[in-house]
Scaffold this active site. Structure first.
Site, mmCIF file in Angstrom:
data_model
loop_
_atom_site.group_PDB
_atom_site.id
_atom_site.type_symbol
_atom_site.label_atom_id
_atom_site.label_comp_id
_atom_site.label_asym_id
_atom_site.label_seq_id
_atom_site.Cartn_x
_atom_site.Cartn_y
_atom_site.Cartn_z
ATOM 1 N N TYR A 1 -22.043 -52.452 25.749
ATOM 2 C CA TYR A 1 -22.589 -53.411 24.783
ATOM 3 C C TYR A 1 -22.859 -54.795 25.359
ATOM 4 O O TYR A 1 -23.192 -55.696 24.616
ATOM 5 C CB TYR A 1 -21.682 -53.521 23.557
ATOM 6 N N CYS B 1 23.216 -36.036 0.429
ATOM 7 C CA CYS B 1 22.352 -35.233 1.288
ATOM 8 C C CYS B 1 21.773 -34.066 0.475
ATOM 9 O O CYS B 1 22.524 -33.324 -0.161
ATOM 10 C CB CYS B 1 23.160 -34.708 2.475
ATOM 11 N N CYS C 1 22.860 -38.817 6.688
ATOM 12 C CA CYS C 1 23.893 -37.886 6.244
ATOM 13 C C CYS C 1 24.950 -37.871 7.349
ATOM 14 O O CYS C 1 24.622 -37.627 8.510
ATOM 15 C CB CYS C 1 23.305 -36.488 6.056
HETATM 16 S S1 IVH Z 1 -18.700 -57.789 22.210
HETATM 17 C C1 IVH Z 1 -17.215 -61.794 23.648
HETATM 18 N N1 IVH Z 1 -19.595 -55.564 21.148
HETATM 19 O O1 IVH Z 1 -14.123 -55.090 20.282
HETATM 20 C C2 IVH Z 1 -17.554 -60.596 22.884
HETATM 21 N N2 IVH Z 1 -17.263 -55.770 21.517
HETATM 22 O O2 IVH Z 1 -12.452 -57.931 19.723
HETATM 23 C C3 IVH Z 1 -16.983 -59.397 23.489
HETATM 24 N N3 IVH Z 1 -15.968 -53.787 20.913
HETATM 25 O O3 IVH Z 1 -12.162 -55.612 22.902
HETATM 26 C C4 IVH Z 1 -17.079 -58.190 22.727
HETATM 27 N N4 IVH Z 1 -17.665 -52.558 20.229
HETATM 28 O O4 IVH Z 1 -13.945 -53.948 23.471
HETATM 29 C C5 IVH Z 1 -18.515 -56.249 21.560
HETATM 30 N N5 IVH Z 1 -20.523 -53.638 20.252
HETATM 31 C C6 IVH Z 1 -19.464 -54.310 20.664
HETATM 32 C C7 IVH Z 1 -18.160 -53.765 20.621
HETATM 33 C C8 IVH Z 1 -17.083 -54.535 21.059
HETATM 34 C C9 IVH Z 1 -16.349 -52.600 20.410
HETATM 35 C C10 IVH Z 1 -14.575 -54.176 21.212
HETATM 36 C C11 IVH Z 1 -14.404 -54.850 22.529
HETATM 37 C C12 IVH Z 1 -13.378 -55.931 22.313
HETATM 38 C C13 IVH Z 1 -13.183 -55.961 20.847
HETATM 39 C C14 IVH Z 1 -13.489 -57.353 20.348
#
Ligand code: IVH
Length: 667
Positions: A223, A405, A423
């Site tokens: 992501y 019990c 118990c």
């Molecule tokens: S962005 C600075 N995008 O959620 C931003 N995080 O509390 C960083 N997570 O530990 C995260 N899907 O591993 C982002 N589409 C997504 C996500 C994602 C899951 C998790 C990530 C992080 C937690 C954020």
């Protein structure tokens, strides 16, 4: 480049291409069997020509013999977390705040929030250099060897327009179906099931042996990309680029031009996510433009240009029919809610744990109440509320915690600082004794083939009143048990005999002393390698040596100060059980299996699984956890796992039954 090297390169490229088609695009163009044949060909070539070894070869995905060391590595960019929101109002506030701060047009990218383990990957010159967990956000564990086994993570990138060095972040997940399969397997193997797919993914990623990781089919979605020379000036286009390099980017990512688009996305995915093959727990909203992201900046914990919107946990409402009370091995009495069956997140729920008295008190539970239940990320549902409006005007019967019990009638007690009731009738209360027999016999303890039903039968027929009685049983006693034919009685008899050579530390664990689990038992035996040394030890002495805590020390002293325990231990010793360490594994007997890798699967009738494992090692072979191209033989008992069988057949591995195996040793 000579012909062999060229062929190795060609096979690697082809296999990676097929991996990508299968695991990222989900549209394979060859059969699994053809894939396995290509892989085997490459493996053989690589084995014959170690000079062309490469950590980026697709053969590395089968797991490596190198041990993981999980060295701590600093993140170049800290791994921040996201602030959470739970309502459309909070999302609106975020949107307005961004609009005010930027004072310009902006776009929001909406993505699924995958519920797994965060991972940071570094690529240099198109190759996976390192994979690091989030850790504390500034430093994480190097898990590269394990991550290489994840088929949807590219070891080498596609195309040629990636930056020479960059980082990609994402989430490692265990697909729900795979999680369920793994838990079924663990239950069969008498291992504690994982609470949810996230825990299973985290546990898997920290495995020492990457062959186990390879067998568990983790997946990953990405992501974010980070680096000095990113191809585009906005997040959305960078993700599209990353997809073209071979990363798995969710199809559910959308650009939103207004808050209405954002709400439409949230509402759509709150329902649709249930059909996804992996766990999600919300949506992440991000400002698209990288320039606007840096203008908004971050606090020490989270960026100001992104938030998470968490979906409400799925709830169901149903009627509380009754509450029953179960007595465990330690005597702890646990209330269990019996519910009118109701469907929740795809499974029918009939029971929910109430843990202890406090939940009953908190909700003032009455029989017949309509209760709310939630799955809250765990498998066992919990009661999270009561619909008090649904109570009829007349009085209802309150749930009260039993005073006695439910099995033996003894008065219960509640130790200070503990929430549980117990118990006290340790020596005569049937469920406690039966559970202690089951524990003693369990795989990690004495590995005797006694299931819950046999333990009950042995107890109720008066044959076994404590664990030492097991060793006084005759084959005739066992033959008279219900459901026991000649063969299974014989097996049970033999497994009792074999258990006499179980190492002392496992025996200590098997005794079921409070707080003395598997690991503690090992630690205690390191400091006190025999029963004659351990028995007279005082709490002070126990605490002084080797990391034994106050509660453990007290519990050991209590155990050995009870004459009834001493008598059991003495009887076990008289039957020839190992009472000291160092009577350990026997020296190698032959090299008949030298260099051969075995996987053991199924149940056996002549010897126990552990006995076979020991034989393999005593004759120079090694035990492998999962079937791979490194497996030479499978020692298959009854009910061999179908996936193992299919994999073995596709890899052309020889399958041996017990007799064939035993004759290999005597030939
Ligand atoms: S962005 C600075 N995008 O959620 C931003 N995080 O509390 C960083 N997570 O530990 C995260 N899907 O591993 C982002 N589409 C997504 C996500 C994602 C899951 C998790 C990530 C992080 C937690 C954020």
């Amino acid at each position: 480049m000579n012909e062999t090297e060229a062929l190795i390169h060609k096979l690697r490229r082809e296999l990676e291409e097929h991996n990508y088609r299968y695991y990222v695009l989900s549209s394979p163009t060859i059969t699994d069997r053809d894939f396995d044949l290509l892989m085997k060909e490459l493996e053989e070539l690589e084995a014959a020509h170690p000079e062309y070894h490469s950590p980026f070869s697709p053969t590395q995905r089968l797991g490596s013999d190198l041990r993981n060391d999980f060295e701590q590595v600093a993140h170049r960019y800290p791994m921040l977390s996201l602030s959470n929101t739970y309502s459309e109002e909070e999302v609106s506030e975020f949107y307005d705040r961004v609009a005010r701060s930027l004072n310009d047009d902006f776009e929001i990218v909406a993505e699924m929030k995958y519920d797994g383990v965060s991972i940071s990957l570094i690529y240099r010159d198109g190759r996976l250099l390192r994979a690091v967990t989030r850790g504390d956000g500034s430093r994480g564990d190097d898990v590269t060897i394990n991550v290489r086994t994840i088929r949807s993570i590219p070891l080498r990138l596609l195309g040629d327009d990636y930056p020479s060095e960059f980082e990609v972040r994402g989430e490692i997940l265990l697909p729900i179906a795979e999680f369920e399969r793994l838990n079924r397997e663990r239950e069969l193997a008498d291992e504690a099931p994982f609470a949810n797919p996230r825990n299973a993914a985290a546990g898997t990623l920290k495995q020492q042996d990457s062959h186990i990781v390879a067998a568990r089919k983790l997946d990953a979605f990405f992501y974010a990309i980070l680096g000095e020379a990113l191809p585009c000036n906005n997040h959305y286009d960078n993700l599209r680029k990353a997809r073209s390099w071979g990363f798995k980017i969710s199809d559910a990512t959308r650009k939103c031009g207004s808050i209405h688009d954002v709400f439409a996305y949230l509402n759509h995915w709150d329902v649709e996510r249930k059909a996804l093959p992996v766990g999600t727990d919300g949506v992440v909203l991000k400002v698209n433009s990288l320039a606007q992201q840096s203008a908004l900046g971050a606090t020490s914990k989270s960026p100001r240009w992104a938030i998470a919107y968490k979906f409400a946990a799925e709830r169901a409402v149903t009627r509380l029919k009754s509450v029953s009370f179960q007595v465990g091995r330690s005597g702890a009495v646990t209330p269990v809610a019996n519910l009118e069956p109701v469907l929740l997140s795809g499974t029918t729920i009939k029971r929910a744990s109430l843990h202890n008295e406090s939940i009953i008190e908190r909700y003032d539970l009455c029989i017949g109440d309509m209760v709310y239940i939630e799955k809250g990320g765990e498998i066992i549902p919990k009661i999270v509320g009561v619909d008090t409006d649904a109570r009829p005007a007349g009085g209802m019967r309150r749930v009260s915690f039993v005073k006695h019990c439910p099995k033996c009638g003894s008065e219960l007690f509640r130790p200070e600082n503990e929430a549980a009731h117990y118990c006290p009738n340790r020596w005569e209360c049937a469920p406690q004794i039966i559970a202690s027999i089951e524990h003693f016999a369990s795989r990690k303890a004495m590995d005797i083939r006694i299931g819950p039903e046999t333990a009950e039968d042995l107890y109720h027929r008066g044959l076994v009143r404590n664990v030492a009685d097991l060793y006084g049983l005759s084959l005739d006693d066992l033959l008279r048990l219900p459901r026991k034919g000649d063969r299974s009685a014989g097996n049970l008899f033999e497994s009792i005999e074999e258990s006499k050579s179980v190492p002392f530390e496992r025996l200590l664990f098997a005794l079921g002393i409070k707080h003395v689990g598997e690991t503690v038992a090992k630690r205690v035996v390191e400091a006190y390698p025999s029963i004659s040394l351990l028995r007279p030890a005082t709490t002070e002495e126990l605490e002084a040596v080797g990391n034994i805590g106050k509660h453990i020390a007290q519990s050991l002293v209590d155990y050995f100060s009870d004459e009834r325990n001493i008598s059991i231990v003495d009887r076990l010793a008289s039957y020839g059980l190992r009472m000291s360490a160092g009577e350990g594994p026997v020296a190698p007997r032959s090299s008949k299996l030298e260099g051969l890798g075995f996987v053991i699967s199924g149940t056996f009738s002549k010897h126990s699984r552990d006995a076979y494992k020991q034989m393999i090692e005593q004759h120079g072979g090694h035990n492998l956890a999962s079937v791979s191209a490194k497996t030479d033989y499978i020692l298959a008992g009854e009910n061999m796992g179908p996936s193992k069988l299919a994999r073995a057949l596709s890899l052309g591995i020889r399958i041996l039954n017990e007799d064939e195996f035993l004759s290999m040793l005597t030939e």
